[in-house]
Design a protein around this motif. Sequence first.
Motif, PDB file in Angstrom:
ATOM      1  N   LYS A 126       1.235   2.095  -0.458  1.00 60.29           N
ATOM      2  CA  LYS A 126       1.689   0.743  -0.046  1.00 60.29           C
ATOM      3  C   LYS A 126       2.354   0.037  -1.232  1.00 60.29           C
ATOM      4  O   LYS A 126       2.981   0.683  -2.076  1.00 60.29           O
ATOM      5  CB  LYS A 126       0.535  -0.069   0.531  1.00 60.29           C
ATOM      6  CG  LYS A 126      -0.310   0.714   1.533  1.00 60.29           C
ATOM      7  CD  LYS A 126      -1.240  -0.142   2.325  1.00 60.29           C
ATOM      8  CE  LYS A 126      -2.176   0.743   3.144  1.00 60.29           C
ATOM      9  NZ  LYS A 126      -2.761   0.076   4.274  1.00 60.29           N
TER      10      LYS A 126
ATOM     11  N   GLU B 203      -2.900   6.344  13.674  1.00 56.10           N
ATOM     12  CA  GLU B 203      -3.537   5.291  12.891  1.00 56.10           C
ATOM     13  C   GLU B 203      -3.856   4.097  13.792  1.00 56.10           C
ATOM     14  O   GLU B 203      -2.988   3.251  14.028  1.00 56.10           O
ATOM     15  CB  GLU B 203      -2.604   4.833  11.768  1.00 56.10           C
ATOM     16  CG  GLU B 203      -2.256   5.915  10.786  1.00 56.10           C
ATOM     17  CD  GLU B 203      -1.972   5.347   9.402  1.00 56.10           C
ATOM     18  OE1 GLU B 203      -2.608   5.805   8.447  1.00 56.10           O
ATOM     19  OE2 GLU B 203      -1.150   4.416   9.282  1.00 56.10           O
TER      20      GLU B 203
ATOM     21  N   GLY C 121      -7.086  -0.479   6.758  1.00 56.32           N
ATOM     22  CA  GLY C 121      -7.423  -1.450   5.718  1.00 56.32           C
ATOM     23  C   GLY C 121      -8.552  -2.387   6.095  1.00 56.32           C
ATOM     24  O   GLY C 121      -8.792  -3.391   5.427  1.00 56.32           O
TER      25      GLY C 121
END
Length: 258
Positions: free
Chosen positions: A15, A172, A178
């Motif tokens: 990221k 995902e 996260g």
Amino acid sequence: MNKAKRKAIIAGNWKMNKTRPEAKALLEAIKPLVAEAAGKIEVVACVPFTNLETAINVTAGSNVKIGAENVHFEKSGAFTGEISADMLTELGVEYVVIGHSERRQYFGETDETVNKRTRAALAAGLKPIVCVGELLWERECNITEEVIARQIKLDLWDVTAEQMANVVIAYEPVWAIGTGKVATDEQAQEVCAFIRAQLAKLYSAEVAEAVTIQYGGSMNAKNCAGLLAQPDIDGGLIGGASLKAEDFSIIVKAAVEG
Ligand code: PEP
């Protein structure tokens, strides 16, 4: 084809993290820890654009491959802030993450642009890691399969059966990215098997059986073994845990065993 014959891929998605010196240090730490996976599974680090050249130099001669986090679909021109597939291949980049939920959520990425990027990446010789996944409320409304089927169909529109040999799908669930809320082994397996069934419908059983399908969403050193042991989960796309060399290498080892 059974799972053992598919290419397992553990890919880190860094990221917007790491300066160049930090990237160099992290990759130097990762390299020896994952060296034993050479020839067994594919290890990839998808890094910010600014780190690509450093990452390629640092990993030269090792079994760590480098990926980008996005690619534009046009070859060149007036697209300020974008990076083309040719710019990536010229650097030696091999993989590219496309359609990550953060791109879809914060940067207006749609299935149409995911599809365009995927086809441009393939045409340039990159291996796209195409991300799909449902939102929490979509799961709660019991439409996970509809959402995934639509994404798979649209994101892969006009991608040929031959090109599918270079496509990686990352399942995902958006609610797991996260958040620390990992999908259960069963939830993740169920959707990855569903994705494979969709690929069989769109292409053929043979093509579907050969595609690497990753799970991503809060996978870490503690929960990876169960996920990676599932029959339709061929690897992982790893966010937070890919920024810690030790944790990332534990996931790589679990994939080698998985
Ligand atoms: C990701 O960014 O693709 C991801 C799965 O992130 P995390 O592992 O941090 O949930």
